[in-house]
Each structure stands twice: as C-alpha cells, then as structure tokens.
Design an enzyme around this catalytic site. Structure first.
Site, PDB file in Angstrom:
ATOM      1  CB  SER A 146      -0.963  -0.058   1.177  1.00 27.79           C
ATOM      2  OG  SER A 146      -2.020   0.856   1.028  1.00 27.79           O
ATOM      3  CD  GLU A 241      -5.581  -4.657  -3.794  1.00 28.23           C
ATOM      4  OE1 GLU A 241      -5.262  -3.509  -3.412  1.00 28.23           O
ATOM      5  OE2 GLU A 241      -4.761  -5.573  -3.937  1.00 28.23           O
ATOM      6  CG  HIS A 271      -5.317  -2.851   0.168  1.00 24.33           C
ATOM      7  ND1 HIS A 271      -4.734  -2.271  -0.941  1.00 24.33           N
ATOM      8  CD2 HIS A 271      -4.725  -2.270   1.241  1.00 24.33           C
ATOM      9  CE1 HIS A 271      -3.843  -1.387  -0.558  1.00 24.33           C
ATOM     10  NE2 HIS A 271      -3.804  -1.371   0.769  1.00 24.33           N
TER      11      HIS A 271
END
Length: 303
Positions: A146, A241, A271
């Site tokens: 991320s 996602e 995710h």
C-alpha cells in the site's frame, strides 16, 4: 517451518474485517491495525532484534537458512497514517523467509503529525543505514504494501536522481501510487473492496499531502514519476481492490520506460492479502512468488 492448521478462505477474511465497525480517529485506527496484526504474530522460529536508526524504531528479523549478507527493507502500509512494525510483522518476517534474506522493518514517521516529506526522508535514512552497515546495494531488495509500496518507488527514484547505487529489485504489494485518486477502479471496484474507498483514501491523502503539497509530485504519487533506470519490479495486486488501477497503470508506465516489470493480478484477492498469510494459503503463495523473484535477482547479481 510452522504447520498451518485450519486455513481460512478470502471470504472468511472479509467476514473478520467486517465484524467490527470501522474505527474513527487516528488513535483508534492505529489501535485496530495493531490488533489485527497481533492476532497472528511472527512464527516461533523467527529471530527478532529491535534497533534504532537515528532514533527511528526498526526491527531485524531472520528465518533459519536466510543469508545474512542479503536484506529486504520493508515499509509497512496504512496510508502513511497508521500501521507499524507490529501490525505487519507476520508479513515482513515471512517475506524475508521466502527471499532467504534478513528483513529490516521500519517504523517511519506517520501523518498527520508528520506529513510529507517525513516518511520520504525516513526511507532514505534507512537505505543509507544499511549501506553503512556494509550491505552491497545489489544484495538489498526494497518492498512494502500500500503506502509502503508507494514509498518504495519514491525511494528508488530518489536514489537514481542522487546517482546512488540501486537495490537488486523492488517488491510492491497493492501499492498506492496515485494520491490524486484518478484510477477508474476506485469506482468500478468499490462494491467488492472491503477496505479502501474514495472518502477514506481522500482523508489519508489530505493528511500525508496537506494543502500546499502537489499530489502529482512523484515523491508523493510515484505513478507520475520517471521510471527510467529503475531495477526490476514485482507488483502483486488483488482483482477486488479499488487500487487495482494504481498497479496496472504503474506496470504500463514502468514498462514503457524499459523497466522489467512482473505484474501479478490475483483473482478475488483484496488489499494486501499477504497480511493474513498465517491462515490464508493465497497469502503464502503470493509471498513464495515474491520470494522467488527476489532470490533470482540476488542470484543474478552473484553469478
């Protein structure tokens, strides 16, 4: 190696994530991600060592059989505002196992208390620390999930621009590469993503890149940067996602710049699903893929 009993499926993980309402406020959000991460701690055969890098907390980890001359720098996710060594310990330590390298996990400074460029500068501090410890640049891989994936790319571009040696490769899990939030999958995948939605991402982006910071700055949104000369990349993203387009566009831009890119889109994954590797087979499989990639890049340098 730990024996896994009673694996969960991705739908089970979704149910766990939805069992409690989303916390409000930074302290509650940070506590929640710590709680989730602590549910599955590092495997019992992992050796852990806490250190400080110029006052920044960090943690070495090593699995049996790892090459002590090779290292993986790991930057955790959490939108630059949450996440920690503890929350991502299982993921980071098992990534090192898969890569047969030591892992150095970093507790970089978090927004909104420490907005850009705090984390960006902490990434460079980490790199230089490893180099000062005697690690050859080509025996280092850099990665994260991320926001940690975006931070990884920003570091690579900074090292290149400074004419410093580059790592062997980079590993990007569900990377957040566009803080302008222009990816089409923010809309098309909204109904299937249990974690990240536009309003929440906007709040994170405002915290990390407050008024006066251009979100198109490649140091903030790596997607808009120059990828020329970067080392090989492996990008792993789930098909469910909202940030899927951050990965697919990244792969296209990097490939057009003649960078070697391996893009893996994992069906039905959410995710940063690697976080649940202790009980999720697809999480372990993804880590194995990434580890093999890193090993191959280390070996290519050594041969």
């Amino acid at each position: 190696m730990e024996i896994f009993v009673g694996d969960l499926g991705i739908d089970d993980i979704r149910a766990l994530l939805s069992a409690k309402p989303r916390p409000v406020g930074w302290p509650a959000r940070r506590a929640r991600i710590e709680e989730v991460g602590a549910a599955w701690p590092a495997a019992p055969d992992i050796l852990l060592e806490s250190i400080s890098i110029d006052g920044m907390p960090a943690e070495w980890s090593r699995a049996p059989g790892s090459d002590p001359s090779r290292a993986l720098i790991f930057f955790h996710g959490g939108g630059y505002c949450s996440g920690s060594i503890v929350s991502h310990r299982r993921m980071a330590t098992e990534a090192g196992r898969a890569a047969r390298a030591r892992t150095l996990a970093i507790a970089f400074r978090l927004a909104p208390e420490h907005p850009f460029p705090a984390a960006y500068d902490d990434a460079l501090t980490t790199w230089r620390f490893l180099r000062e410890q005697g690690f050859h640049a080509k025996h280092i891989a850099v990665g994260g999930d991320s926001a940690g994936g975006g931070l990884t790319l920003a570091l690579l571009m900074r090292l290149r621009d400074l004419n410093e040696a580059l790592p062997a490769c980079a590993w990007l899990v569900s990377p957040w590469t566009d803080l302008t939030l222009s990816g089409e999958t923010l809309t098309t995948k909204d109904s299937v993503d249990p974690l990240l939605h536009r309003s929440y991402l906007e709040e994170l982006a405002q915290a990390y890149a407050p008024q006066g910071v251009d979100r198109r700055d490649p140091r903030v949104s790596a997607l808009f940067g120059d990828f020329t000369g970067l080392p090989p990349l492996i990008v792993q993203v789930g098909s469910n996602e909202t940030l899927l387009a951050d990965s697919t566009r990244l792969a296209a831009v990097a490939g057009a710049a003649d960078v070697s890119v391996t893009l893996e889109v994992w069906p039905r994954m959410i995710h940063a699903w690697h976080l649940w590797n202790a009980r999720l087979e697809d999480g372990r499989r993804a880590l194995a893929h990434a580890g093999a990639f890193m090993q191959a890049r280390f070996s290519a340098i050594d041969s």
